[in-house]
Design a protein around this motif. Structure first.
Motif, PDB file in Angstrom:
ATOM      1  N   LYS A   1      -6.572  30.716 -35.681  1.00  0.00           N
ATOM      2  CA  LYS A   1      -7.737  31.329 -35.036  1.00  0.00           C
ATOM      3  C   LYS A   1      -7.431  31.711 -33.590  1.00  0.00           C
ATOM      4  O   LYS A   1      -7.862  32.758 -33.112  1.00  0.00           O
ATOM      5  N   ALA A   2      -6.696  30.852 -32.888  1.00  0.00           N
ATOM      6  CA  ALA A   2      -6.338  31.163 -31.502  1.00  0.00           C
ATOM      7  C   ALA A   2      -5.456  32.404 -31.445  1.00  0.00           C
ATOM      8  O   ALA A   2      -5.649  33.269 -30.584  1.00  0.00           O
ATOM      9  N   CYS A   3      -4.492  32.504 -32.355  1.00  0.00           N
ATOM     10  CA  CYS A   3      -3.614  33.678 -32.405  1.00  0.00           C
ATOM     11  C   CYS A   3      -4.416  34.942 -32.685  1.00  0.00           C
ATOM     12  O   CYS A   3      -4.190  35.978 -32.059  1.00  0.00           O
ATOM     13  N   GLN A   4      -5.363  34.860 -33.603  1.00  0.00           N
ATOM     14  CA  GLN A   4      -6.196  36.015 -33.920  1.00  0.00           C
ATOM     15  C   GLN A   4      -7.053  36.404 -32.719  1.00  0.00           C
ATOM     16  O   GLN A   4      -7.169  37.578 -32.386  1.00  0.00           O
ATOM     17  N   SER A   5      -7.622  35.411 -32.074  1.00  0.00           N
ATOM     18  CA  SER A   5      -8.487  35.669 -30.927  1.00  0.00           C
ATOM     19  C   SER A   5      -7.719  36.282 -29.761  1.00  0.00           C
ATOM     20  O   SER A   5      -8.199  37.201 -29.103  1.00  0.00           O
ATOM     21  N   LEU A   6      -6.511  35.772 -29.517  1.00  0.00           N
ATOM     22  CA  LEU A   6      -5.693  36.255 -28.401  1.00  0.00           C
ATOM     23  C   LEU A   6      -4.807  37.439 -28.785  1.00  0.00           C
ATOM     24  O   LEU A   6      -4.125  38.007 -27.940  1.00  0.00           O
ATOM     25  N   LYS A   7      -4.799  37.778 -30.089  1.00  0.00           N
ATOM     26  CA  LYS A   7      -3.957  38.860 -30.612  1.00  0.00           C
ATOM     27  C   LYS A   7      -2.494  38.662 -30.225  1.00  0.00           C
ATOM     28  O   LYS A   7      -1.804  39.581 -29.789  1.00  0.00           O
ATOM     29  N   SER A   8      -2.035  37.427 -30.392  1.00  0.00           N
ATOM     30  CA  SER A   8      -0.655  37.068 -30.070  1.00  0.00           C
ATOM     31  C   SER A   8      -0.269  35.822 -30.848  1.00  0.00           C
ATOM     32  O   SER A   8      -1.112  34.966 -31.114  1.00  0.00           O
ATOM     33  N   HIS A   9       1.017  35.728 -31.188  1.00  0.00           N
ATOM     34  CA  HIS A   9       1.520  34.505 -31.797  1.00  0.00           C
ATOM     35  C   HIS A   9       2.059  33.545 -30.745  1.00  0.00           C
ATOM     36  O   HIS A   9       2.481  32.446 -31.073  1.00  0.00           O
ATOM     37  N   ASP A  10       2.054  33.965 -29.504  1.00  0.00           N
ATOM     38  CA  ASP A  10       2.570  33.150 -28.405  1.00  0.00           C
ATOM     39  C   ASP A  10       1.401  32.490 -27.682  1.00  0.00           C
ATOM     40  O   ASP A  10       0.630  33.144 -26.997  1.00  0.00           O
ATOM     41  N   LEU A  11       1.284  31.189 -27.856  1.00  0.00           N
ATOM     42  CA  LEU A  11       0.189  30.433 -27.234  1.00  0.00           C
ATOM     43  C   LEU A  11       0.715  29.559 -26.090  1.00  0.00           C
ATOM     44  O   LEU A  11       0.270  28.431 -25.887  1.00  0.00           O
ATOM     45  N   THR A  12       1.665  30.092 -25.334  1.00  0.00           N
ATOM     46  CA  THR A  12       2.349  29.347 -24.277  1.00  0.00           C
ATOM     47  C   THR A  12       1.388  28.642 -23.327  1.00  0.00           C
ATOM     48  O   THR A  12       1.616  27.505 -22.951  1.00  0.00           O
ATOM     49  N   ASN A  13       0.340  29.280 -22.912  1.00  0.00           N
ATOM     50  CA  ASN A  13      -0.563  28.686 -21.920  1.00  0.00           C
ATOM     51  C   ASN A  13      -1.740  27.948 -22.536  1.00  0.00           C
ATOM     52  O   ASN A  13      -2.699  27.628 -21.843  1.00  0.00           O
ATOM     53  N   CYS A  14      -1.661  27.672 -23.824  1.00  0.00           N
ATOM     54  CA  CYS A  14      -2.761  26.988 -24.506  1.00  0.00           C
ATOM     55  C   CYS A  14      -2.485  25.492 -24.624  1.00  0.00           C
ATOM     56  O   CYS A  14      -1.342  25.053 -24.624  1.00  0.00           O
ATOM     57  N   ILE A  15      -3.555  24.735 -24.717  1.00  0.00           N
ATOM     58  CA  ILE A  15      -3.500  23.286 -24.922  1.00  0.00           C
ATOM     59  C   ILE A  15      -4.203  23.005 -26.245  1.00  0.00           C
ATOM     60  O   ILE A  15      -5.253  23.580 -26.531  1.00  0.00           O
ATOM     61  N   LEU A  16      -3.625  22.114 -27.044  1.00  0.00           N
ATOM     62  CA  LEU A  16      -4.197  21.774 -28.341  1.00  0.00           C
ATOM     63  C   LEU A  16      -4.766  20.361 -28.303  1.00  0.00           C
ATOM     64  O   LEU A  16      -4.091  19.435 -27.862  1.00  0.00           O
ATOM     65  N   TYR A  17      -6.003  20.212 -28.739  1.00  0.00           N
ATOM     66  CA  TYR A  17      -6.644  18.908 -28.895  1.00  0.00           C
ATOM     67  C   TYR A  17      -6.839  18.691 -30.388  1.00  0.00           C
ATOM     68  O   TYR A  17      -7.371  19.566 -31.073  1.00  0.00           O
ATOM     69  N   THR A  18      -6.400  17.542 -30.880  1.00  0.00           N
ATOM     70  CA  THR A  18      -6.478  17.307 -32.318  1.00  0.00           C
ATOM     71  C   THR A  18      -6.862  15.867 -32.624  1.00  0.00           C
ATOM     72  O   THR A  18      -6.681  14.972 -31.803  1.00  0.00           O
ATOM     73  N   PHE A  19      -7.403  15.674 -33.797  1.00  0.00           N
ATOM     74  CA  PHE A  19      -7.870  14.366 -34.241  1.00  0.00           C
ATOM     75  C   PHE A  19      -6.724  13.366 -34.363  1.00  0.00           C
ATOM     76  O   PHE A  19      -6.840  12.213 -33.995  1.00  0.00           O
ATOM     77  N   CYS A  20      -5.595  13.833 -34.906  1.00  0.00           N
ATOM     78  CA  CYS A  20      -4.490  12.935 -35.209  1.00  0.00           C
ATOM     79  C   CYS A  20      -3.179  13.532 -34.699  1.00  0.00           C
ATOM     80  O   CYS A  20      -3.061  14.746 -34.549  1.00  0.00           O
ATOM     81  N   GLU A  21      -2.212  12.665 -34.468  1.00  0.00           N
ATOM     82  CA  GLU A  21      -0.873  13.116 -34.096  1.00  0.00           C
ATOM     83  C   GLU A  21      -0.408  14.134 -35.134  1.00  0.00           C
ATOM     84  O   GLU A  21      -0.566  13.926 -36.331  1.00  0.00           O
ATOM     85  N   PRO A  22       0.146  15.245 -34.697  1.00  0.00           N
ATOM     86  CA  PRO A  22       0.475  16.315 -35.647  1.00  0.00           C
ATOM     87  C   PRO A  22       1.438  15.875 -36.743  1.00  0.00           C
ATOM     88  O   PRO A  22       2.434  15.202 -36.479  1.00  0.00           O
ATOM     89  N   CYS A  23       1.112  16.281 -37.962  1.00  0.00           N
ATOM     90  CA  CYS A  23       2.030  16.078 -39.083  1.00  0.00           C
ATOM     91  C   CYS A  23       3.212  17.024 -38.899  1.00  0.00           C
ATOM     92  O   CYS A  23       3.158  17.930 -38.061  1.00  0.00           O
ATOM     93  N   PRO A  24       4.271  16.868 -39.651  1.00  0.00           N
ATOM     94  CA  PRO A  24       5.425  17.752 -39.492  1.00  0.00           C
ATOM     95  C   PRO A  24       5.102  19.241 -39.676  1.00  0.00           C
ATOM     96  O   PRO A  24       5.638  20.073 -38.954  1.00  0.00           O
ATOM     97  N   MET A  25       4.235  19.575 -40.612  1.00  0.00           N
ATOM     98  CA  MET A  25       3.882  20.971 -40.817  1.00  0.00           C
ATOM     99  C   MET A  25       3.151  21.526 -39.592  1.00  0.00           C
ATOM    100  O   MET A  25       3.482  22.604 -39.092  1.00  0.00           O
ATOM    101  N   CYS A  26       2.193  20.781 -39.097  1.00  0.00           N
ATOM    102  CA  CYS A  26       1.455  21.213 -37.912  1.00  0.00           C
ATOM    103  C   CYS A  26       2.368  21.239 -36.688  1.00  0.00           C
ATOM    104  O   CYS A  26       2.261  22.129 -35.847  1.00  0.00           O
ATOM    105  N   LEU A  27       3.251  20.273 -36.598  1.00  0.00           N
ATOM    106  CA  LEU A  27       4.197  20.232 -35.488  1.00  0.00           C
ATOM    107  C   LEU A  27       5.060  21.488 -35.478  1.00  0.00           C
ATOM    108  O   LEU A  27       5.303  22.078 -34.418  1.00  0.00           O
ATOM    109  N   GLY A  28       5.496  21.936 -36.651  1.00  0.00           N
ATOM    110  CA  GLY A  28       6.251  23.182 -36.741  1.00  0.00           C
ATOM    111  C   GLY A  28       5.444  24.363 -36.227  1.00  0.00           C
ATOM    112  O   GLY A  28       5.944  25.200 -35.473  1.00  0.00           O
ATOM    113  N   ALA A  29       4.186  24.447 -36.618  1.00  0.00           N
ATOM    114  CA  ALA A  29       3.319  25.536 -36.159  1.00  0.00           C
ATOM    115  C   ALA A  29       3.115  25.468 -34.652  1.00  0.00           C
ATOM    116  O   ALA A  29       3.117  26.491 -33.966  1.00  0.00           O
TER     117      ALA A  29
END
Length: 97
Positions: free
Chosen positions: A5-33
């Motif tokens: 959703k962030a990529c769609q909103s920003l029209k970019s795959h580069d989220l360099t200046n973004c911060i992610l808040y999540t419920f749980c420590e990222p799983c390997p799949m999410c960590l890859g993303a």
């Protein structure tokens, strides 16, 4: 989904200046993303050990990443042919980010 959703909103795959808040420590799949999106800062509440207590198997995948493969059989094939495709891709100067 948040990264998509962030990529769609920003029209970019580069989220360099973004911060992610999540419920749980990222799983390997999410960590890859997260890594592919260039997110450099992640805040989480529960750990991967907490997730394991309720049935998630992230630890097995982290062990696989470390080189301890007890999960799947991996076999390399057609490396030269594939590398030629990768070189063609690189020569076309396709921008990833």
């Amino acid at each position: 989904m948040a990264i998509r959703k962030a990529c769609q909103s920003l029209k970019s795959h580069d989220l360099t200046n973004c911060i992610l808040y999540t419920f749980c420590e990222p799983c390997p799949m999410c960590l890859g993303a997260i890594i592919w999106a260039n997110i450099k800062e992640v805040y989480y509440a529960c750990t991967k050990d907490d997730a394991a207590k309720i049935g998630f198997r992230d630890a097995e995948i982290y062990e696989f990443i470390k080189g301890h493969n007890n999960l799947i059989e991996l076999k390399q094939i057609a490396a030269q042919e594939c590398f030629q495709v990768m070189e063609k891709y690189q020569k076309e100067n396709i921008e990833i980010y």
